[in-house]
Enzyme design. Structure first.
Site, PDB file in Angstrom:
ATOM      1  N   PHE A  21      14.725  24.388 -23.854  1.00 22.42           N
ATOM      2  CA  PHE A  21      14.413  23.727 -25.232  1.00 22.42           C
ATOM      3  C   PHE A  21      14.079  22.162 -25.123  1.00 22.42           C
ATOM      4  CE2 PHE A  21      13.871  25.327 -29.555  1.00 22.42           C
ATOM      5  CZ  PHE A  21      14.062  23.498 -30.122  1.00 22.42           C
TER       6      PHE A  21
ATOM      7  N   ASP B 174      17.382  16.374 -19.986  1.00 20.38           N
ATOM      8  CA  ASP B 174      17.948  16.102 -20.923  1.00 20.38           C
ATOM      9  C   ASP B 174      18.896  16.415 -21.425  1.00 20.38           C
ATOM     10  OD1 ASP B 174      15.614  18.271 -23.931  1.00 20.38           O
ATOM     11  OD2 ASP B 174      17.728  16.797 -23.296  1.00 20.38           O
TER      12      ASP B 174
ATOM     13  N   LYS C  64      21.641  13.809 -31.029  1.00 20.93           N
ATOM     14  CA  LYS C  64      22.308  14.651 -31.302  1.00 20.93           C
ATOM     15  C   LYS C  64      23.346  13.746 -31.369  1.00 20.93           C
ATOM     16  CE  LYS C  64      20.253  19.295 -29.785  1.00 20.93           C
ATOM     17  NZ  LYS C  64      21.026  20.178 -31.301  1.00 20.93           N
TER      18      LYS C  64
HETATM   19  C1  LIG Z   1      17.835  20.009 -24.975  1.00 23.19           C
HETATM   20  C2  LIG Z   1      18.057  20.091 -26.425  1.00 23.19           C
HETATM   21  N1  LIG Z   1      16.257  18.878 -26.397  1.00 23.19           N
HETATM   22  C3  LIG Z   1      16.207  18.820 -27.526  1.00 23.19           C
HETATM   23  C4  LIG Z   1      16.201  19.335 -28.770  1.00 23.19           C
HETATM   24  C5  LIG Z   1      15.559  18.785 -29.661  1.00 23.19           C
HETATM   25  O1  LIG Z   1      16.434  17.865 -30.600  1.00 23.19           O
HETATM   26  P1  LIG Z   1      16.146  17.574 -32.030  1.00 23.19           P
HETATM   27  O2  LIG Z   1      16.045  18.838 -32.683  1.00 23.19           O
HETATM   28  O3  LIG Z   1      16.643  16.738 -32.603  1.00 23.19           O
HETATM   29  O4  LIG Z   1      14.355  17.666 -32.493  1.00 23.19           O
HETATM   30  C6  LIG Z   1      17.157  19.999 -28.928  1.00 23.19           C
HETATM   31  C7  LIG Z   1      17.251  20.359 -29.778  1.00 23.19           C
HETATM   32  N2  LIG Z   1      18.564  21.742 -29.881  1.00 23.19           N
HETATM   33  C8  LIG Z   1      18.470  22.776 -31.057  1.00 23.19           C
HETATM   34  C9  LIG Z   1      18.851  23.622 -30.947  1.00 23.19           C
HETATM   35  C10 LIG Z   1      19.097  24.667 -31.886  1.00 23.19           C
HETATM   36  C11 LIG Z   1      18.220  24.496 -33.219  1.00 23.19           C
HETATM   37  C12 LIG Z   1      17.461  23.502 -32.972  1.00 23.19           C
HETATM   38  C13 LIG Z   1      16.461  23.411 -33.957  1.00 23.19           C
HETATM   39  O5  LIG Z   1      15.657  23.049 -33.972  1.00 23.19           O
HETATM   40  O6  LIG Z   1      16.906  24.292 -35.491  1.00 23.19           O
HETATM   41  C14 LIG Z   1      17.393  22.491 -32.149  1.00 23.19           C
HETATM   42  C15 LIG Z   1      17.775  19.869 -27.543  1.00 23.19           C
HETATM   43  O7  LIG Z   1      19.352  21.437 -27.430  1.00 23.19           O
END
Ligand SMILES: Cc1ncc(COP(=O)(O)O)c(CNc2cccc(C(=O)O)c2)c1O
Length: 397
Positions: A141, A226, A255
């Site tokens: 992800f 990441d 985050k």
């Molecule tokens: C490992 C990892 N890389 C990238 C992202 C993307 O980050 P942003 O969301 O700030 O663009 C994540 C995000 N992690 C995450 C976990 C659960 C839900 C959601 C959601 O998009 O609602 C996002 C993540 O957990």
């Protein structure tokens, strides 16, 4: 009708259906505790998917926010501002890297890292133009942009969003031999989560990160970590890569970098890679804004001064040991590192999350069958014991 219900109806009247939230309407929060619009209190064991490592509204972060808001919030990068350099210095000190590029969301930081890796491949490694390949892992992800979902193995993230971005190879997570086999002379980078969060808190085999890093070095391939969900103390180290003494070529951060107060993300690397950007080649309106930078600097100071990585390691070991004492045949596995724990069940996890919410504990299922427990790293032993009592009550038979 309760205020909670009226607010949910408003959200459902106008909101696109891109989430399926629990019917909890949070209106106030402090530390590990949140309160809904009707005054009911809950413990937050999700931490906005590890953006709230510092807990809700950490006083030093709110103070930094208010102080900076009274000075200047946004300048654009057409000019300098007096917070960005301080942010760069702090991130450079923590990562040991020479150059930082600030963005806002995690997905933007991932996109930044992908652009850096591709341009480095062409300009430095001399890969033929438009032939760069980037290796990623199954069940990754990395965000929701079209390129971030293009490298996903999950159809639900990709359906209907084509044509997708080419140039990615997907290999099994945790398999170093698969990485070796996937590398070609055109490989620019290997992008990997040190622990896969959305896949269900998947911890790779011991030594995987170190071995994968070595393979990348042997083949002049960038190792990109990441750390958006695993960084800043979540797994019991400053970065999850620290568990195996791996210093990635690029750190991708987000985050908790903003303390759960301001969105801010960044990529950190050495000049050989991050030097590929020239003016006009990349950027963002809010990237490096003084308000987010001021809050981030305070968040990174609190991270170190309150020993959040050590708290996560010690409290996480205790939490994991206690969870493993729960006897229930539906529990398949309990795994994780620090305060980043997944309880995988042999059945869907959502009903158990709903029952935990009735007991005042907020958590969320990930990948259907796994309950993720990821409280703020500021949680106290007493608060953790309170949570354990609720989990035992709901999950024990
Ligand atoms: C490992 C990892 N890389 C990238 C992202 C993307 O980050 P942003 O969301 O700030 O663009 C994540 C995000 N992690 C995450 C976990 C659960 C839900 C959601 C959601 O998009 O609602 C996002 C993540 O957990």
């Amino acid at each position: 009708m309760s205020r909670n219900q009226s607010l949910i109806e408003l959200t459902e009247k106008y909101g696109a259906r891109n989430y399926h939230p629990l019917p909890i309407v949070i209106s106030k929060a402090e530390g590990v505790w949140v309160e809904d619009a009707d005054g009911n209190k809950y413990m937050d064991m999700l931490s906005a998917y590890s953006a709230l490592n510092h807990g809700h509204r950490h006083p030093r972060l709110i103070a930094a926010l208010k102080e900076q808001a009274d000075k200047v919030t946004l300048t654009s990068r057409a000019f300098h501002n007096d917070q960005l350099g301080l942010f760069y210095e702090k991130v450079a000190q923590l990562t040991g890297k020479e150059m930082i590029l600030p963005m806002n969301t995690g997905a933007e930081a991932v996109e930044t890292a992908l652009k850096a890796a591709r341009r480095w491949a062409y300009d430095v490694k001399k890969v033929p133009e438009n032939q760069a390949e980037i290796i990623v892992c199954e069940n990754n992800f990395h965000g929701r942009t079209i390129t971030a979902v293009s490298l996903s193995s999950s159809d639900e993230y990709k359906r209907g969003f084509g044509p997708l971005t080419p140039g990615f190879k997907i290999i099994p997570y945790g398999d170093v031999e698969a990485l070796k086999a996937a590398i070609t002379p055109n490989t620019a980078a290997f992008l990997v989560e040190p622990i896969q969060g959305e896949a269900g808190v998947i911890v790779p085999p011991e030594g995987y990160l170190r071995e994968a890093y070595q393979v990348c070095k042997e083949h002049n391939v960038l190792f990109i970590a990441d750390e958006i969900q695993t960084g800043f103390g979540r797994t019991g180290q400053l970065f999850a890569c620290d568990w195996e003494d791996v210093r990635p070529d690029l750190y991708v951060m987000g985050k908790a970098l903003g303390g759960g107060v301001m969105p801010i993300s960044a990529v950190a690397g050495d000049k050989e890679v991050m030097g590929v950007f020239e003016p006009g080649s990349h950027g963002s309106t809010f990237g490096g804004n003084p308000l987010a930078c001021a809050v981030s600097v305070a968040a990174l100071d609190v991270l170190v001064e309150e020993n959040l990585p050590q708290r996560s390691r010690e409290l996480g070991e205790y939490f994991m040991a206690e969870l493993k004492k729960i006897h229930n045949p539906i529990i398949k596995e309990i795994r994780g590192k620090g305060l980043f724990i997944g309880m995988e069940l042999f059945e869907p996890a959502r009903p158990h999350c709903e029952r935990l919410a009735e007991e005042g504990l907020l958590c969320k299922e990930t990948h259907e069958n796994t309950i993720r427990f990821a409280p703020p790293l500021t949680i106290t032993q007493e608060e953790l014991d309170w949570a354990l009592a609720k989990i035992r009550k709901v999950m024990s038979v």
